[in-house]
Every structure is written in structure tokens, then in C-alpha cells.
Design an enzyme around this catalytic site. Structure first.
Site, short mmCIF file in Angstrom:
data_model
loop_
_atom_site.label_atom_id
_atom_site.label_comp_id
_atom_site.label_asym_id
_atom_site.label_seq_id
_atom_site.Cartn_x
_atom_site.Cartn_y
_atom_site.Cartn_z
N PHE A 136 -33.81 7.42 -9.58
CA PHE A 136 -35.19 6.96 -9.41
C PHE A 136 -35.21 5.84 -8.38
O PHE A 136 -34.45 4.88 -8.48
CB PHE A 136 -35.78 6.45 -10.74
CG PHE A 136 -37.23 6.12 -10.63
CD1 PHE A 136 -38.19 7.13 -10.67
CD2 PHE A 136 -37.66 4.81 -10.45
CE1 PHE A 136 -39.55 6.85 -10.54
CE2 PHE A 136 -39.01 4.52 -10.31
CZ PHE A 136 -39.96 5.52 -10.36
N ASP A 221 -29.24 1.22 -4.56
CA ASP A 221 -30.52 0.77 -5.10
C ASP A 221 -30.21 -0.06 -6.35
O ASP A 221 -29.90 0.48 -7.41
CB ASP A 221 -31.37 1.99 -5.45
CG ASP A 221 -32.68 1.62 -6.14
OD1 ASP A 221 -32.81 0.46 -6.58
OD2 ASP A 221 -33.56 2.49 -6.24
N LYS A 250 -37.54 -6.10 -9.04
CA LYS A 250 -37.65 -6.38 -10.47
C LYS A 250 -37.25 -7.83 -10.83
O LYS A 250 -38.02 -8.75 -10.65
CB LYS A 250 -36.82 -5.37 -11.27
CG LYS A 250 -37.46 -3.98 -11.34
CD LYS A 250 -36.73 -3.10 -12.32
CE LYS A 250 -37.27 -1.68 -12.39
NZ LYS A 250 -38.45 -1.51 -13.24
C1 LIG Z 1 -33.61 1.88 -9.57
C2 LIG Z 1 -35.06 1.69 -9.26
N1 LIG Z 1 -35.47 1.74 -7.98
C3 LIG Z 1 -36.75 1.56 -7.64
C4 LIG Z 1 -37.71 1.33 -8.60
C5 LIG Z 1 -39.14 1.15 -8.18
O1 LIG Z 1 -39.48 -0.19 -8.21
P1 LIG Z 1 -41.01 -0.62 -8.14
O2 LIG Z 1 -41.68 -0.02 -9.35
O3 LIG Z 1 -40.99 -2.11 -8.12
O4 LIG Z 1 -41.58 -0.05 -6.89
C6 LIG Z 1 -37.34 1.27 -9.94
C7 LIG Z 1 -38.35 1.04 -10.99
O5 LIG Z 1 -38.19 1.37 -12.13
C8 LIG Z 1 -35.97 1.45 -10.28
O6 LIG Z 1 -35.55 1.39 -11.55
#
Ligand SMILES: Cc1ncc(COP(=O)(O)O)c(C=O)c1O
Length: 403
Positions: A136, A221, A250
Site C-alpha cells: 500500500f 516506503d 504519518k
Molecule cells: C506504507 C504506506 N504508504 C503510504 C500511505 C499513504 O499515506 P497517506 O494516507 O498519508 O497519504 C500509507 C497509509 O496508510 C501507508 O501505510
């Protein structure tokens, strides 16, 4: 005006389906709703509130900056952004920082940078992005396409091209896919939303080697794993594998929206003047709060505390499981933990979350079969014990409901 859940249905776009509970106050790992009912927060706003709610250092930073300057634009730089960038580069492999407002935006920047780098250095043929099933990366069209759940990216018309997926922890599958046309491999160094899946040590090392062999960039990520969540400041530091680009959001702002993409000078230089940007990226309020969050988390006390609290979480979850037999496994690292439901409770993770709310404890799911815990990194042990007592009551209810 009556503010309640019905108002949500009247005035909000229906893309979310929130609980009827509306929290109005938080302090540390505790939250209170409109009726003054108290909850222990094991969710932390989905791994965001790394220092709990209203941590004094973050409140002080926000107040102080709030009385100085709120916003400029990227036509000018600002002190909090430069201080935070310096501290991020001092603490990691990176030399350069790009600020965004969210995880998806940080990832969007990473992907665009990787494409630019490959185009500049190798030409148009090198555009393939490989990512992993169940991964994700956010909800912009590029990032959701790179994410490994087609259900989230289908239904919006033609997708950004040359994005392919492989299975996590399957090095042979990646080896079969990767080539000199690959521009980047993007992965979470512990899959969060996909079900709390840790990478095998050989897999991560192998991914790095394959990227090196084919001149592809490795993008980690760390939006969910970053800023202390796994017990290291960034998860890559615990894996012994260094990416070329890393994204963080986050917990970076501890509850204030901010994201960042960090990389080396050599790669960063391809994001030339005018190639990318954001109105709010590097906002002084966000950077001031993030600086305070980073200063507080990046200490041996907090990072070692995460490891100790992981042990307590695991002990109490195992005790609950011995009594009630709902999990097949407790997995994850640091305070990014998942209770994997056994055969009897397949598809029922949400029941545990909903019953938890009734019992006064907030948790999360990671897919339909995993109950996820991402509490404050500084949650007091007494709150862990109290929250787990409430969670056990919730488990007992779910077990009775399914008897
Ligand atoms: C690993 C990862 N990348 C990206 C995101 C997306 O982040 P945002 O919701 O701040 O755009 C998330 C959100 O859960 C995530 O867990």
C-alpha cells in the site's frame, strides 16, 4: 447544531464509514468521546500519533511556531523546514529532503523522481516500476496503481502505465520480472495495510542486489514503519539494507500532516527546478511540530522503550490467546503488531475492532484477518495492561457471539 454520526451521512462524501463514536479530547494514550467515555488508544490514528495525543513537546512547538509565522510559499524557505531537513539527513543515509503533506504525496514524489532519474540517465525504455502484491502506497492515481491491491485502483479509467507487481518475500519471482528496463522497485520494509508482513532478511538483501545489478532504484516506503515504529528510527536501519529513496509521513508529524521524501545528492539532482512542487510542502507549522516529534522519538530511551513495549504487548496478547484461542500468530515488529486470526475467525477482524470500541479500547484491522495494534511509542505500561484487559473483554464477547 447537533454534531453526530447522522450529520456525517448528510454532509460528507460517502467514501468512509466511521464509527458512531466521536472523540473530542485526547491525552497520552487515552481518548474521550462526546459522552466522556474513555478509551485506551492502541490505534494511534493508524500509526500517526507516535507520542500519543497532545504531547507537551508537540503542543509547545505548535504554539511557539503559531505565534511566529504560519505559511510562506516555496518562493521562500523557512527555518523549521531547514532545521528538520538537516536533522533528517543527519539521522539517515540521505543528503536531501523534499517535503510533502502526506504519505501518498511523498510516494508520488519518489516515483516521479525515479522516472526522471531513469529518463535522464538511461532513456525512455527504462520506465518499469515493480512493486509488491498487498503493498500500500497511498491513494493518488500513481501511488494507488503502484500499490498491490487492484481493487483500490480499478474503476477510475486508464491507469499510469508500466507498473507491475510481484509477490512479497519471493525473490525468484522478482528476479524473473526485473530487467534493465526496470526504473525502480518500491516496497514497504514491513507490509502494514497488507496484513503486517515482515520481509525475510534474505529477501530484502536480494532485492537490493537485483536493483544494483539492473541499475534500478530501491524505494522504501516507510510511511508506516518510519519514525521509531519498529524500534529503529527507520526500519531499513534494522534490516541492514539501505534504499536509494525513502518516504516518511504519518508519525513524522505526530498528528500534524507532513510527509517527506529523502534521497542522495546524486539522485536528487534530477528533480531540477520546476520539475515538482507543492504549495504546503515544507509548511513552517508542520515542520516545527515534526522537528519536535523527531527530537523526542530519536533517543535511545524511546527507541529502546518500543522494543520493551513490544515484548509486553506480545506477552499479554499471547495470554489472551491461551485463554480464548483466536489467533494463529502474533506478528510484526516494534509497535506495529498484528494478531492473525485463526481459521475459525477468518474475515472477522472488524468484529474485534467494533467490540473493542464498546469495551473502551481502540484497535485497527490490517485486512479482514488481522487485528492491528499501532499505539503511541511512549504508551505507559499501565495503559498497555489496562487496554489489554479491555481488549480481552472484547475478545471474550466476539468468541461468545461466534459460539
Ligand atoms: C506504507 C504506506 N504508504 C503510504 C500511505 C499513504 O499515506 P497517506 O494516507 O498519508 O497519504 C500509507 C497509509 O496508510 C501507508 O501505510
Amino acid at each position: 447544531m447537533t454534531i453526530n454520526r447522522e450529520l456525517f451521512d448528510q454532509v460528507m462524501v460517502p467514501n468512509y464509514s466511521p464509527s458512531a463514536v466521536i472523540p473530542v479530547k485526547g491525552e497520552g494514550a487515552r481518548v474521550w468521546d462526546q459522552n466522556d467515555k474513555e478509551y485506551i488508544d492502541f490505534a494511534g490514528g493508524i500509526a500517526v500519533n507516535c507520542l500519543g495525543h497532545c504531547h507537551p513537546a508537540l503542543v509547545a512547538a505548535l504554539k511557539e511556531q503559531g505565534e511566529k509565522i504560519w505559511h510562506l510559499s516555496n518562493v521562500m524557505t523557512n527555518e523549521p523546514a531547514l532545521r528538520l531537513a538537516k536533522k533528517l539527513t543527519d539521522a539517515t543515509f540521505a543528503d536531501k529532503v523534499y517535503f510533502a503533506n502526506s504519505g501518498a504525496e511523498a510516494n508520488e514524489a519518489a516515483l516521479k523522481l525515479a522516472r526522471r532519474w531513469a529518463l535522464d540517465k538511461f532513456g525512455e525504455h527504462k520506465s518499469q516500476i515493480i512493486a509488491f502484491n498487498k503493498g500500500f502506497h497511498g491513494r493518488t492515481f500513481f501511488t494507488v496503481t503502484v500499490g498491490g491491491q487492484a481493487a483500490y485502483s480499478d474503476g477510475f479509467g486508464p491507469k499510469p502505465g508500466d507498473v507491475v507487481h510481484s509477490d512479497y518475500n519471493d525473490l525468484a519471482a522478482l528476479e524473473a520480472l526485473i530487467s534493465d528496463n526496470t526504473c525502480a522497485v518500491m516496497m514497504e520494509p514491513l507490509q502494514g495495510e497488507g496484513g503486517i508482513i515482515s520481509p525475510e532478511a534474505d529477501f530484502v538483501k536480494g532485492v537490493r542486489e537485483l536493483c544494483d545489478k539492473h541499475n534500478a532504484l530501491l524505494i522504501f516506503d516507510e510511511v508506516q514503519t518510519g519514525v521509531g515504529r519498529t524500534g529503529d528510527l527507520y526500519a531499513y536501519q534494522g534490516l541492514g539494507v539501505t534504499p536509494d529513496i525513502l518516504t516518511t509521513a504519518k508519525a513524522l508529524g505526530g498528528g500534524f500532516p507532513i510527509g517527506a521524501m529523502i534521497t542522495t545528492t546524486e539522485i536528487a539532482k534530477h528533480l531540477k527546478i520546476g520539475t515538482h512542487g507543492s504549495t504546503y510542502g515544507g509548511n513552517p507549522l508542520a515542520c516545527a511540530v515534526a522537528e519536535a516529534a523527531l527530537d523526542t522519538v530519536n533517543t535511545p530511551e524511546v527507541l529502546n522503550g518500543v522494543k520493551a513495549k513490544e515484548a509486553l504487548f506480545r506477552e499479554l496478547l499471547n495470554e489472551i490467546n491461551e485463554k480464548h484461542q483466536v489467533f494463529s500468530e502474533i506478528r510484526g515488529k516494534g509497535l506495529l503488531l498484528g494478531g492473525v486470526l485463526n481459521d475459525k475467525y477468518q474475515g472477522k477482524a472488524k468484529e474485534f475492532l467494533v467490540e473493542g470500541i464498546n469495551q473502551g479500547v481502540m484497535s485497527l484491522v490490517a485486512g479482514a484477518n488481522v487485528v492491528r495494534f499501532t499505539p503511541s511509542l511512549v504508551i505507559p505500561d499501565a495503559d498497555i495492561r489496562e487496554g489489554m484487559a479491555r481488549f480481552e473483554a472484547a475478545v471474550a464477547k466476539v468468541v461468545a457471539n461466534n459460539a
